[in-house]
Write a protein that holds these residues in place. Structure first.
Motif, PDB file in Angstrom:
ATOM      1  N   ILE A  27       1.012  -1.234  -0.145  1.00 22.96           N
ATOM      2  CA  ILE A  27       0.172   0.046  -0.127  1.00 22.96           C
ATOM      3  C   ILE A  27       0.976   1.315  -0.206  1.00 22.96           C
ATOM      4  CG2 ILE A  27      -1.633   0.941   1.436  1.00 22.96           C
ATOM      5  CD1 ILE A  27      -2.456  -1.291   2.886  1.00 22.96           C
ATOM      6  N   LEU A  28       0.632   2.305  -0.379  1.00 20.35           N
ATOM      7  CA  LEU A  28       1.440   3.248  -0.605  1.00 20.35           C
ATOM      8  C   LEU A  28       0.200   4.518   0.006  1.00 20.35           C
ATOM      9  CD1 LEU A  28       2.391   3.721  -5.031  1.00 20.35           C
ATOM     10  CD2 LEU A  28       3.689   2.982  -2.692  1.00 20.35           C
ATOM     11  N   LEU A  47      -4.097   6.684   1.433  1.00 22.70           N
ATOM     12  CA  LEU A  47      -3.809   5.401   0.824  1.00 22.70           C
ATOM     13  C   LEU A  47      -4.395   4.924  -0.371  1.00 22.70           C
ATOM     14  CD1 LEU A  47      -4.575   3.234   4.280  1.00 22.70           C
ATOM     15  CD2 LEU A  47      -2.318   4.829   3.295  1.00 22.70           C
ATOM     16  N   ALA A  48      -3.250   4.349  -1.145  1.00 27.25           N
ATOM     17  CA  ALA A  48      -3.525   3.609  -2.793  1.00 27.25           C
ATOM     18  C   ALA A  48      -2.850   2.212  -2.548  1.00 27.25           C
ATOM     19  CB  ALA A  48      -2.787   4.818  -3.541  1.00 27.25           C
ATOM     20  N   PHE A  49      -3.992   1.779  -3.388  1.00 26.32           N
ATOM     21  CA  PHE A  49      -3.922   0.334  -3.051  1.00 26.32           C
ATOM     22  C   PHE A  49      -3.552  -0.035  -4.377  1.00 26.32           C
ATOM     23  CE2 PHE A  49      -6.571   1.600  -0.307  1.00 26.32           C
ATOM     24  CZ  PHE A  49      -5.672   0.749   1.125  1.00 26.32           C
ATOM     25  N   PRO A  50      -2.924  -0.346  -4.889  1.00 25.54           N
ATOM     26  CA  PRO A  50      -2.099  -0.945  -6.498  1.00 25.54           C
ATOM     27  C   PRO A  50      -1.871  -2.017  -6.576  1.00 25.54           C
ATOM     28  CG  PRO A  50       0.217   0.330  -4.606  1.00 25.54           C
ATOM     29  CD  PRO A  50      -1.462   0.328  -4.325  1.00 25.54           C
ATOM     30  N   ARG A  51      -2.503  -2.654  -6.127  1.00 21.89           N
ATOM     31  CA  ARG A  51      -3.168  -4.321  -6.188  1.00 21.89           C
ATOM     32  C   ARG A  51      -4.359  -3.948  -6.764  1.00 21.89           C
ATOM     33  NH1 ARG A  51      -0.860  -7.453  -0.874  1.00 21.89           N
ATOM     34  NH2 ARG A  51       1.174  -7.351  -1.070  1.00 21.89           N
ATOM     35  N   TYR A  53      -5.590  -2.133  -8.860  1.00 23.16           N
ATOM     36  CA  TYR A  53      -5.621  -1.012 -10.133  1.00 23.16           C
ATOM     37  C   TYR A  53      -4.559  -2.106 -10.782  1.00 23.16           C
ATOM     38  CZ  TYR A  53      -7.897   2.403  -8.164  1.00 23.16           C
ATOM     39  OH  TYR A  53      -9.039   2.981  -7.150  1.00 23.16           O
ATOM     40  N   ALA A  54      -5.097  -2.242 -12.798  1.00 17.60           N
ATOM     41  CA  ALA A  54      -4.090  -2.838 -13.550  1.00 17.60           C
ATOM     42  C   ALA A  54      -3.281  -2.291 -13.687  1.00 17.60           C
ATOM     43  CB  ALA A  54      -4.503  -2.519 -15.080  1.00 17.60           C
ATOM     44  N   ASP A  58      -2.858   4.393 -12.059  1.00 19.39           N
ATOM     45  CA  ASP A  58      -3.805   4.734 -11.373  1.00 19.39           C
ATOM     46  C   ASP A  58      -4.664   4.466 -10.470  1.00 19.39           C
ATOM     47  OD1 ASP A  58      -4.557   4.684 -14.339  1.00 19.39           O
ATOM     48  OD2 ASP A  58      -5.435   2.819 -14.971  1.00 19.39           O
ATOM     49  N   ALA A  59      -3.790   4.060  -9.927  1.00 21.06           N
ATOM     50  CA  ALA A  59      -4.008   3.915  -8.703  1.00 21.06           C
ATOM     51  C   ALA A  59      -3.539   5.075  -7.217  1.00 21.06           C
ATOM     52  CB  ALA A  59      -3.554   2.476  -7.192  1.00 21.06           C
ATOM     53  N   VAL A  60      -2.073   5.561  -7.609  1.00 27.68           N
ATOM     54  CA  VAL A  60      -1.535   6.567  -7.366  1.00 27.68           C
ATOM     55  C   VAL A  60      -2.874   8.145  -7.289  1.00 27.68           C
ATOM     56  CG1 VAL A  60       0.014   8.318  -7.242  1.00 27.68           C
ATOM     57  CG2 VAL A  60       0.785   6.436  -7.584  1.00 27.68           C
ATOM     58  N   VAL A  61      -3.126   8.027  -8.574  1.00 29.15           N
ATOM     59  CA  VAL A  61      -3.672   9.236  -9.178  1.00 29.15           C
ATOM     60  C   VAL A  61      -4.555   9.534  -8.525  1.00 29.15           C
ATOM     61  CG1 VAL A  61      -5.269   9.725 -10.968  1.00 29.15           C
ATOM     62  CG2 VAL A  61      -2.923   9.241 -11.142  1.00 29.15           C
TER      63      VAL A  61
END
Length: 97
Positions: A27-28, A47-51, A53-54, A58-61
Motif C-alpha cells: 500500500i502507498l 492510501l493508494a492500493f496498487p494491487r 488497479y491494472a 491509476d492507484a496513485v492518481v
C-alpha cells in the motif's frame, strides 16, 4: 507533480505538493504537504492500493484525488469554525447587556 496532474490527479494550490511513500503490505501513502520556511507540514492524506488497479499509476492518481478531497473537506470545516466565531459572547434574550 506535473506527471500526476497530467494523469488525472488534482492540481494543488501554490506551495502544496504530493508526497508518496510506502505504507506497508504493498500500500502507498499519499500525503499532501504544505511548504514552510523550514521543511513542510502534513495537511491531508489517503492510501493508494496498487494491487487492485491494472495500472499502478491509476492507484496513485486515485490516492491523490482522495487526499485532495480530504484537503477540501478540511478547508470547508475550518471556514465553518471561523464563521461560527462571530457568535462567541453573551446573547441576552431580552436584547440588553
Amino acid at each position: 507533480m506535473a506527471e500526476l496532474v497530467a494523469a488525472g490527479a488534482p492540481e494543488l494550490p501554490e506551495g502544496y505538493f504530493y508526497r508518496i511513500r510506502p505504507h506497508g503490505w504493498g500500500i502507498l501513502r499519499v500525503t499532501i504537504r504544505r511548504q514552510c520556511r523550514v521543511g513542510s507540514r502534513h495537511v491531508a492524506e489517503a492510501l493508494a492500493f496498487p494491487r487492485i488497479y491494472a495500472n499502478p499509476r491509476d492507484a496513485v492518481v486515485k490516492g491523490c484525488q482522495d487526499a485532495a478531497e480530504e484537503l477540501r473537506t478540511r478547508e470547508v470545516r475550518a471556514a465553518r469554525v471561523v464563521a461560527a466565531r462571530r457568535y462567541i459572547g453573551d446573547h441576552d434574550p431580552r436584547g440588553g447587556r
